[in-house]
Design a protein around this motif. Structure first.
Motif, PDB file in Angstrom:
ATOM      1  N   LYS A 227       0.830  -1.201   0.000  1.00 28.26           N
ATOM      2  CA  LYS A 227       0.000   0.000   0.000  1.00 28.26           C
ATOM      3  C   LYS A 227       0.870   1.258   0.000  1.00 28.26           C
ATOM      4  O   LYS A 227       0.568   2.246  -0.661  1.00 28.26           O
ATOM      5  N   ARG A 228       1.958   1.229   0.782  1.00 22.47           N
ATOM      6  CA  ARG A 228       2.789   2.411   0.939  1.00 22.47           C
ATOM      7  C   ARG A 228       4.234   1.961   1.134  1.00 22.47           C
ATOM      8  O   ARG A 228       4.478   0.946   1.792  1.00 22.47           O
ATOM      9  N   TRP A 229       5.166   2.695   0.553  1.00 24.74           N
ATOM     10  CA  TRP A 229       6.580   2.338   0.729  1.00 24.74           C
ATOM     11  C   TRP A 229       7.399   3.599   0.696  1.00 24.74           C
ATOM     12  O   TRP A 229       7.443   4.281  -0.310  1.00 24.74           O
ATOM     13  N   ARG A 230       8.000   3.899   1.811  1.00 22.59           N
ATOM     14  CA  ARG A 230       8.864   5.054   1.911  1.00 22.59           C
ATOM     15  C   ARG A 230      10.204   4.574   2.436  1.00 22.59           C
ATOM     16  O   ARG A 230      10.259   3.969   3.512  1.00 22.59           O
ATOM     17  N   LEU A 231      11.285   4.828   1.674  1.00 20.66           N
ATOM     18  CA  LEU A 231      12.591   4.290   2.056  1.00 20.66           C
ATOM     19  C   LEU A 231      13.001   4.772   3.442  1.00 20.66           C
ATOM     20  O   LEU A 231      12.786   5.921   3.797  1.00 20.66           O
ATOM     21  N   ASN A 232      13.598   3.861   4.212  1.00 17.67           N
ATOM     22  CA  ASN A 232      14.074   4.147   5.566  1.00 17.67           C
ATOM     23  C   ASN A 232      12.964   4.627   6.484  1.00 17.67           C
ATOM     24  O   ASN A 232      13.226   5.304   7.470  1.00 17.67           O
ATOM     25  N   SER A 233      11.725   4.326   6.150  1.00 17.20           N
ATOM     26  CA  SER A 233      10.644   4.781   6.999  1.00 17.20           C
ATOM     27  C   SER A 233       9.638   3.663   7.251  1.00 17.20           C
ATOM     28  O   SER A 233       9.512   3.187   8.380  1.00 17.20           O
ATOM     29  N   GLU A 234       8.946   3.217   6.205  1.00 16.48           N
ATOM     30  CA  GLU A 234       7.922   2.217   6.456  1.00 16.48           C
ATOM     31  C   GLU A 234       7.475   1.551   5.163  1.00 16.48           C
ATOM     32  O   GLU A 234       7.396   2.182   4.117  1.00 16.48           O
TER      33      GLU A 234
END
Lengths: 541, 305
Positions: A227-234
C-alpha cells in the motif's frame, strides 16, 4: 532588523517549542495499542529491503516482506515447516522422481482479480533465468531440467527447458535429477510467480530497473497488498481481498519498520513495535531477568565459521588446520560472549537440517591439538609463521576473534594478527583469496544438508578456501541423484566426516535469532529458516 | 550585487566539476563493488548486472556517460534500491532533513547568541565561566550521547514524546534539540569572542559616553558587528544541518538524508554517492553565497569588493 530578530526570536521560539511539547504530551496511543485495536502488526525488520522483486532479491529481510505479498506453488506450514499447498492445490510426482505435475487452486488470483495461471509461472521462470536480467539467485532453479544451460546462455530457446503449461491450471516441471527437497524449494522466493502484465507495463521482461515494485504498481498473489513504501521509513501492506485463503488471514495490515537494533529495542520498550528483528546483546541480560516471556530465541539454519586458505604456507597441512580447530573452546564463546543460546558447533552442518544430524564430531582437545601441531613441525608453536585473521568490521566479530586469538596463544603458543575491513573491502579481499583465515557465515537457503555441504565442492563459488577433494565432490554429486533418502543422508554423513578430517572450514557456532515479541502476538512459531507466514499470526488484546 | 551573484554561480561550476570528478575516481578506487554480497553471485551473472548499468565500459566512457546524464538532470537509478531513482530518493528525504535542520538551526541561534553575548558582557566574572562551561559541555558531548539521554528521559521515562518516528509535531522536539545543542555551543563561543572584540571599539565608548543605556548599546550598536563571525559560520553550518545528520536521524528513526549519505558509500552505490555528494556541494556553495550577501548587507565596507 537584527535587534528585532534577537529580541523576538527566543520568545517566539519558546512558544513554538512549548506547542510542540504539548503536542507530544497529549496522550497518544502507542502503535501496539492501535495495532491491537485495528489488527495491524508493527514489525521491525532491521534494515531497508534492497527491493521487493522476488527474482532479484536474495536476503532474509526482503523475504520477510515479500512473503506477505506473493506466494509460490507450495508454502511451508508456520508451525511444522511441512510443505503445504500454495497456488498448487495438489500435485503428482512420477515414479522416478523426475516429473512433478501441479494442479492449480481455482481460487488462486492476483491482487487485481486476474487468475494465477500456469503461463504466469512460465513467464516468471523464463524471466529469472534470462541471462541479461542478471538474477543473483537464478541457480536456485537449476534442479529444473535445462535451467542451468538457459541461464548460462548455452540454450536460447526457453521451450527446451523442462517446464510446460497444460491449459491454465496445470504446470509440469521436469528435473535434472530427483531432488528430494524440491517441494520445499518451491516455497523460496526465486520460484514465486510475478504478474506478467505488470512487469511488461513498466519495462521489458529483463529490466532490472523497473517501477513495477512500487505501491500501486505491485500486483501480487499473497495475503497482503503493498500500500505504501517510503525508504528508511515504512512499508505498509493491507489485506488482499482476492487472496485465495482470505478467511484464514487474521490481520488487516502489516507495518514493516526498518529500524536499526538499538533504536528498535527502545521502540519496543515504548510499545511501538510488536516484533523486533533482533535483541541487542547488551540488553539480553535485562530481558532475561525482567521480561523473559517477551524474548524468543530460535535456532537458525546457519553456521558461523572460519575459512582457512589451504594454499597458504602452514595451512597446507591438515594437521595444522585441525590443531587450530581443536584448541578453540566453543562453550566459552557461546556462554560468555554471545549469550543468546547459540549452539557451539562441533560439525559444519547445523543440527536438524532437513532431518539430518551430523554424526562426525570435532573434539575440544587442546592436548591433541598441541600434539598435531608438533607432528606438523611446530612443537609448542615454535617457528609458526605469524598470520592474519580477517573479519568484517563489527564489534561481535572482533570480540570472538580476540577470544580465539587468546585461545590459540595460550593453548598452542602461536600468534595471530587481527585485521578488520569494512564490508565491501572484506568481500573484495575474500574474492581475491588474499587472506590466511577469514570469518565467514552461511545461512541455509533451504531445509537440506546440501545447502551447507555443497560449499565444500571444488567449483562452488563460495568455497574460497582453495580446498579441493575429489572424493568429497563425488559424494555430493552422488547425493544429488540418490533417490533413497536414507542412503542419501549416509552420503552426506561421509562427506561431513571428510570435511571435518580435512578441516578447510573451522565451525565455531550455530546461529540463533533473537527477537522481542509482544504478548499480544499469537501464532509466531520458531522457524529455522526465518519463515513466519503472516496468515498464521493474530493479535489478542 | 547581481553581477556578484552571477560571477559566484559561474565560479561554482568548476568547483562542482572537481568535486564530481574526485568523487567518481575515489569511488572506483575503493575496494569492492556495488554488487558484491555475502553470497557471491556467479561471475557471468555479475557481468550481466554490470553490463546493465554500463559498468563494463572503459572508465572514461563511464565518466562521460555520467556527465552526459548529469547535464540532462538525470542522476541515474540507485544501485542498492532498484526501481528508485537517486532524484526520487533525494526529493523524498530532503524535506524531512530540511525541516529538522531548520528547527535545529533556530534552537542553536536562540540558545547560542544569548549565551555568548551574556558571557562576553560578564567578562571575567563567574557567570562567564559558568555559561561557557555549559557551552563546552555542548561541544564535548556528541549527539550519540545526548540523543539517547534525552530519549531515555523524556520519552521512555516520562512518556512525553514518541521514542522515534516523524509523524507528529512532538516528534520534532528531541531530535531538533539534540542536533541544535552542538551548534548552539559553537555559536555561543563565536558570539562571545565577537562581542568581546566589539566592546573594546571606540564607537562603543562613544555610545556609552552619549549616555545610552547599556542595553541599547549592546542591542543596537554592538550586536550587529559582534555577530559577524557567527554569520560566517552559518553558511557551512546551515548546509550541514539541513542535509541531514546520520547519527540523529538513525537514533530517532527519521526518514531524512543522513542515512543515505553514509550507507550509499558503504554500499558502493555509485550513483547515490554521486547524487548526494553533488547535492551537498551545491548546498554549501549556495549557503556560502547567501552568507556573503548577508555579510555585505551587515558591513558596508565589504560591499564594493
Amino acid at each position: 532588523m537584527v535587534t528585532l530578530l534577537t529580541q523576538r526570536l527566543p520568545t517566539g521560539f519558546l512558544i513554538l517549542l512549548a506547542l510542540g511539547f504539548f503536542a507530544g504530551c497529549a496522550k497518544k496511543k502507542s502503535n501496539v495499542e492501535r495495532g491491537n485495536a485495528n489488527h495491524e502488526l508493527y514489525i521491525g525488520i532491521g534494515t531497508e529491503p534492497s527491493g521487493l522483486d522476488p527474482q532479484l532479491t536474495t536476503g532474509l529481510t526482503e523475504y520477510s516482506v515479500m512473503t506477505a505479498l506473493l506466494e509460490g506453488l507450495t508454502t511451508l506450514d508456520a508451525e511444522t515447516m511441512q510443505v503445504r499447498p500454495g497456488v498448487a492445490q495438489y500435485w503428482e510426482i512420477s515414479e522416478d522422481g523426475l516429473t512433478y505435475t501441479f494442479h492449480f487452486a481455482p481460487d488462486a488470483l492476483w491482487s487485481n482479480g486476474d487468475s494465477v495461471t500456469a503461463a504466469d509461472f512460465l513467464f516468471s521462470f523464463e524471466r529469472i533465468l534470462t541471462p541479461s536480467l542478471g538474477a543473483p539467485y537464478a541457480y536456485m532453479l537449476y534442479p529444473m531440467r535445462g535451467a542451468e544451460a538457459f541461464n548460462r546462455g548455452e540454450l536460447t530457446d526457453f521451450s527446451q527447458v523442462g517446464v510446460r503449461a497444460v491449459g491454465d491450471a496445470k504446470l509440469i516441471i521436469e528435473l535434472e535429477s530427483p531432488t528430494p527437497y524440491f517441494l520445499s524449494l518451491l516455497a523460496h522466493n526465486t520460484w514465486w510467480p510475478v504478474h506478467p502484465p505488470s512487469i511488461l507495463k513498466h519495462g521489458a521482461m529483463n529490466d532490472r530497473i523497473s517501477k513495477w515494485t512500487k505501491p500501486g504498481n505491485y500486483v501480487g498473489n499473497g495475503p497482503f497488498i503493498l500500500k505504501r513504501w517510503r525508504l528508511n521509513s515504512e512499508i505498509y501492506a493491507v489485506k488482499n481481498p482476492y487472496y485465495r485463503d482470505i478467511e484464514n488471514v487474521h490481520l488487516n495490515g502489516l507495518h514493516f519498520l526498518p529500524i536499526e537494533p538499538q533504536a528498535e529495542e527502545r521502540s519496543f520498550r515504548a510499545g511501538h513495535l510488536h516484533v523486533t528483528s533482533t535483541v541487542p546483546i547488551h540488553r539480553i541480560d535485562w530481558y532475561r531477568a525482567n521480561q523473559p516471556e517477551r524474548m524468543r530465541f530460535d535456532t537458525s539454519l546457519a553456521v558461523y565459521y572460519y575459512m582457512l586458505n589451504t594454499s597458504h604456507g602452514a595451512f597446507k597441512d591438515p594437521r595444522v588446520r585441525k590443531a587450530l580447530a581443536y584448541s578453540i573452546n566453543r562453550e566459552e564463546i557461546t556462554a560468555h560472549v554471545l549469550k543468546a543460546g547459540q549452539q557451539p558447533a562441533y560439525h559444519f552442518t547445523p543440527p536438524n537440517a532437513g532431518g539430518y544430524n551430523a554424526e562426525a564430531r570435532l573434539p575440544h582437545d587442546p592436548e591433541l591439538a598441541r600434539q598435531l601441531l608438533a607432528e606438523a613441525g611446530f612443537p609448542e608453536g615454535k617457528d609458526f609463521p605469524t598470520f592474519e585473521l580477517l573479519y568484517n568490521t563489527s564489534e561481535s566479530h572482533r570480540t570472538i576473534a580476540v577470544a580465539i586469538q587468546q585461545m590459540w596463544k595460550t593453548e598452542l603458543g602461536i600468534d595471530i594478527e587481527l585485521h578488520n575491513q569494512e564490508w565491501k573491502a572484506y568481500l573484495s579481499t575474500r574474492e581475491s583469496g588474499e587472506f590466511d583465515i577469514l570469518r565467514a557465515a552461511w545461512f541455509g537457503d533451504y531445509d537440506d544438508p546440501n545447502t551447507f555441504l555443497s560449499l565444500g565442492q571444488t567449483d562452488n563459488g563460495n568455497n574460497h578456501s582453495q580446498w579441493s577433494n575429489a572424493e568429497y565432490d563425488q559424494l555430493i554429486l552422488d547425493a544429488a541423484i540418490e533417490q533413497n533418502p536414507a542412503a542419501r543422508m549416509a552420503l552426506f554423513q561421509q562427506a561431513e566426516a571428510i570435511l571435518l578430517d580435512e578441516m578447510p572450514f573451522i565451525p565455531i557456532y550455530f546461529y540463533v535469532t533473537s527477537r522481542l515479541i509482544d504478548p499480544a502476538v499469537q501464532g509466531w512459531y520458531p522457524s529455522i529458516l526465518g519463515n513466519h507466514p503472516y496468515q498464521a499470526i493474530s493479535l489478542e488484546d | 550585487m547581481l553581477s556578484l551573484i552571477a560571477r559566484r554561480l559561474l565560479q561554482s561550476i568548476p568547483t562542482l566539476w572537481v568535486v564530481a570528478t574526485a568523487t567518481f575516481l575515489l569511488l572506483r578506487l575503493a575496494p569492492g563493488g556495488p554488487f558484491d554480497d555475502e553470497k557471491p553471485i556467479p561471475p557471468e551473472i555479475k557481468a550481466q548486472i554490470e553490463a546493465h548499468y554500463g559498468l563494463d565500459l572503459p572508465l572514461y566512457q563511464q565518466y562521460f556517460q555520467f556527465f552526459g546524464n548529469l547535464l540532462k538532470g538525470d542522476l541515474g537509478p540507485s544501485y542498492k534500491y532498484p526501481g528508485w531513482d537517486v532524484q526520487e530518493i533525494i526529493i523524498q528525504a530532503f524535506p524531512v532533513s530540511l525541516e529538522l535542520g531548520c528547527w535545529a538551526l533556530l534552537i542553536s541561534l536562540a540558545l547560542g547568541i544569548p549565551i555568548g553575548t551574556l558571557a562576553a558582557l560578564k567578562h571575567n566574572k563567574p557567570a562567564e565561566t559558568n555559561l561557557m562551561a555549559v557551552a563546552m559541555i555542548g561541544i564535548c558531548l556528541p549527539s550519540f550521547v545526548i540523543g539517547p539521554i534525552l530519549l531515555m528521559t523524556f520519552s521512555l521515562k516520562l512518556g512525553w514524546f514518541n521514542p522515534l518516528g516523524w509523524s507528529y509535531a512532538g516528534d520534532r522536539v528531541l531530535p531538533a534539540i539534540t542536533l541544535g545543542l552542538l551548534y548552539a555551543a559553537y555559536i555561543a563561543r563565536l558570539a562571545r569572542s565577537g562581542m568581546l572584540d566589539v566592546m573594546r571599539n571606540d564607537y562603543i565608548r562613544t555610545a556609552r559616553a552619549k549616555g545610552l543605556k547599556e542595553r541599547t548599546v549592546v542591542m543596537r550598536h554592538a550586536l550587529r558587528t559582534a555577530l559577524y563571525p557567527v554569520v560566517a559560520y552559518m553558511g557551512p553550518a546551515a548546509a550541514g544541518l539541513i542535509s541531514g545528520s546520520f547519527v540523529v536521524e538513525t537514533i530517532f528513526f527519521i526518514p531524512g538524508m543522513g542515512p543515505f549519505f553514509v550507507n550509499a558509500a558503504l554500499n558502493r552505490d555509485y550513483t547515490m554517492v554521486m547524487g548526494t555528494v553533488l547535492f551537498y556541494a551545491t548546498l554549501i556553495i549556495l549557503f556560502n553565497l547567501l552568507v556573503d550577501i548577508v555579510q555585505m548587507w551587515m558591513n558596508p565596507r565589504t560591499r564594493n569588493d
